[in-house]
Design a protein around this motif. Structure first.
Motif, short mmCIF file in Angstrom:
data_model
loop_
_atom_site.label_atom_id
_atom_site.label_comp_id
_atom_site.label_asym_id
_atom_site.label_seq_id
_atom_site.Cartn_x
_atom_site.Cartn_y
_atom_site.Cartn_z
N CYS A 124 38.72 34.45 48.55
CA CYS A 124 38.49 35.79 47.97
C CYS A 124 36.99 36.04 47.94
O CYS A 124 36.23 35.21 47.44
N SER A 125 36.53 37.18 48.46
CA SER A 125 35.10 37.48 48.51
C SER A 125 34.53 37.86 47.16
O SER A 125 33.31 38.02 47.02
N ILE A 126 35.40 37.99 46.14
CA ILE A 126 34.91 38.33 44.80
C ILE A 126 34.67 37.06 43.98
O ILE A 126 33.58 36.84 43.46
N CYS A 127 35.69 36.21 43.88
CA CYS A 127 35.55 35.00 43.07
C CYS A 127 35.10 33.80 43.88
O CYS A 127 34.77 32.75 43.32
N LEU A 128 35.14 33.91 45.26
CA LEU A 128 34.74 32.85 46.17
C LEU A 128 35.62 31.61 46.04
O LEU A 128 35.20 30.51 46.38
N GLY A 129 36.81 31.79 45.53
CA GLY A 129 37.80 30.73 45.48
C GLY A 129 38.98 31.08 46.35
O GLY A 129 39.08 32.19 46.90
N TYR A 130 39.92 30.09 46.51
CA TYR A 130 41.12 30.40 47.29
C TYR A 130 41.89 31.55 46.65
O TYR A 130 41.90 31.71 45.42
N PHE A 131 42.55 32.35 47.49
CA PHE A 131 43.31 33.50 46.99
C PHE A 131 44.37 33.05 45.98
O PHE A 131 45.08 32.08 46.18
N VAL A 132 44.46 33.82 44.86
CA VAL A 132 45.51 33.63 43.87
C VAL A 132 46.23 34.97 43.73
O VAL A 132 45.61 35.99 43.42
N ASN A 133 47.53 34.99 44.00
CA ASN A 133 48.30 36.23 44.03
C ASN A 133 47.58 37.28 44.89
O ASN A 133 47.23 38.36 44.42
N PRO A 134 47.35 36.96 46.16
CA PRO A 134 46.56 37.87 47.00
C PRO A 134 47.25 39.20 47.23
O PRO A 134 48.47 39.29 47.33
N VAL A 135 46.41 40.26 47.30
CA VAL A 135 46.89 41.61 47.63
C VAL A 135 46.01 42.16 48.74
O VAL A 135 44.87 41.74 48.92
N SER A 136 46.55 43.12 49.48
CA SER A 136 45.83 43.71 50.61
C SER A 136 45.63 45.19 50.37
O SER A 136 46.49 45.87 49.82
N LEU A 137 44.42 45.69 50.78
CA LEU A 137 44.14 47.11 50.73
C LEU A 137 44.49 47.75 52.07
O LEU A 137 44.75 47.07 53.06
N TYR A 138 44.46 49.08 52.09
CA TYR A 138 44.78 49.80 53.31
C TYR A 138 43.81 49.46 54.44
O TYR A 138 44.18 49.51 55.61
#
Length: 478
Positions: A16-30
């Motif tokens: 994740c580019s926000i927390c810099l950790g592996y994705f947790v409950n990842p979501v996608s934008l348009y």
């Protein structure tokens, strides 16, 4: 520079580019960028504007977030591939001198140390922390810097959008003034061919300057955006490094990614030139019958006037500076204390005698009220002046009794403004029979009065203060 290591590329794809950790409950934008669901919601909660993608800045609808189940499985595979015992072994670096594990970090020297190094005379008095603690502190600094870079990038995007809008507005205004000017001149085309060519040349110069300054401004913003993007990518890569590699050269790594974003804006000079063109058109209005007699180079030239105050007939409650460039009203015991009565005596004119042409000057009015600026006739009666209604021989704008007001021989009007201007530009257009009051800091027109001036009779700058009023003529930056 992005890493070419396949393992690092896989880790970055699952991060994740926000927390810099592996994705947790990842979501996608348009826009096909992915984030942890909690991270994106926290980011949007702190935004003062509409939700947007932190990566590309495109607008997003929170209700359209799409859970990415495939990314969940992908992250698990990446963890199995990348988080191997070999990686853990790589993190345990041995001291080159003592061949002991480097489990400590010296904050004074920014060095990894073993237990033997800790007891040596060189580092014995230094502050030591564990590698884990030092790495976490360094990561926190990276996160903070990344947050600043994202905010700078967002501000750059906002500046770019604002600059594009202002450029288009200025270009539209210059185009509109071209049409107005040409339309007015059709009635006297033979006589005014020279003036028409001159004005069109001015318009073209302003238009070219707007285009040129806009391109320069966009180019500088693009450089800043490129820097912020590259710096963010590099810091993200560094954050994925093992702890020992992360802490190498820690004293010099972060400063190189900081860069002050230049504070730029389209020059006010362009707005003033645009206003100059608009003001010139008033010369042509209502004077076509007298055009041959009044048109001259002096009439088309907007002349700046450095005003000085005439101290004749002073009232003791009006205080002036030695250079006659500022005036302040003060209350004195035993003298008039009533605002209306004191106002009758605190009018001052400028020394400069102005005739039938175009002039401007600027006055710093500060944040207090009880002031007015404008123009008055040469022989106006200074005795018994109270600005409580229409006044013969005065065309002024100011603030008193809690309201912005405009006064002339035919009107006394309350003026509603969105802000509180601190510096006023007074523009007098004798040929166009108008006096305009503008916010000198934003080039916004505040109010305009119809002006009646006899070409052979002079008029003079007008100033009035009372109570807390203070005026500074010809302020710096004007």
């Amino acid at each position: 520079m992005a890493s070419c290591c396949p393992k690092e590329q896989l880790q970055k794809a699952a991060t994740c580019s926000i927390c810099l950790g592996y994705f947790v409950n990842p979501v996608s934008l348009y826009c096909r960028h992915h984030f942890c669901s909690d991270c994106i919601y926290r980011t949007w909660a702190g935004m003062p504007t509409e939700p947007a993608c932190p990566c590309c800045g495109r607008r997003a609808q929170p209700e359209n977030l799409m859970p990415n189940r495939k990314m969940v499985a992908f992250v698990e595979i990446i963890k199995q591939v990348c988080e191997t015992p070999q990686q853990e072994a790589e993190e345990e670096r041995l001291c080159e001198e003592h061949q002991k594990p480097c489990l400590l970090f010296c904050k004074q020297d920014n060095l990894l140390l073993c237990s033997v190094c800790e007891q040596s005379g060189k580092h014995q008095a230094h502050h030591m922390v564990s590698v884990e603690e030092a790495a976490q502190v360094y990561k926190d600094r990276i996160h903070s810097l990344l947050a600043d870079l994202r905010m700078d990038r967002k501000n750059c995007l906002l500046k770019k959008a604002k600059a594009e809008t202002e450029s288009q507005e200025l270009l539209k205004q210059t185009d509109h003034e071209r049409e107005v000017f040409v339309s007015e001149l059709k009635h006297l085309q033979d006589f005014l061919e020279g003036y028409q060519d001159c004005f069109l040349e001015k318009l073209t110069i302003v238009e070219n300057k707007v285009n040129c300054k806009s391109r320069e401004f966009m180019a500088e913003l693009t450089k800043d955006l490129d820097f912020l993007k590259k710096a963010s990518e590099e810091l993200e890569r560094r954050c994925l490094l093992p702890k020992t590699q992360l802490l190498q050269d820690v004293g010099h790594a972060l400063p190189m990614y900081t860069q002050e974003i230049r504070k730029m804006a389209l020059p006010f000079e362009l707005k003033w030139k645009s206003w100059d063109l608009l003001d010139t058109n008033y010369v042509l209005d209502d004077v076509l019958d007298q055009f041959k007699d009044v048109m001259s180079s002096a009439l088309l030239q907007l002349e700046k006037v450095n005003v000085t105050l005439d101290l004749e007939g002073l009232h003791p409650q009006v205080v002036f500076s030695e250079d006659h460039q500022s005036m302040t009203w003060r209350r004195l015991e035993g003298l008039l204390g009533n605002l209306e009565q004191a106002g009758e005596l605190s009018v001052v004119l400028g020394k400069e005698k102005l005739y039938f042409a175009r002039y401007f000057w600027e006055v710093d009015v500060g944040s207090e009220e009880d002031w007015a600026v404008g123009v008055g006739t040469e022989y106006m009666d200074l005795e018994g002046i109270a600005i409580s209604g229409p006044r013969e021989g005065i065309w002024a704008f100011g603030k008193w009794m809690g309201k912005y007001r405009a006064v002339s021989p035919t009107e006394f009007t309350d003026v509603s403004l969105k802000g509180s201007p601190r510096r006023i530009r007074v523009c007098v257009n004798g040929g166009g029979e108008r006096v305009s009051f503008l916010d000198a800091d934003t080039a916004v027109l505040l109010y305009m009065l119809s002006l009646v001036i006899v070409p052979s009779e002079p008029f003079r700058p007008f100033f009035w203060v009372c109570n807390k009023g203070h005026l500074q003529l010809n302020p710096s930056g004007s």
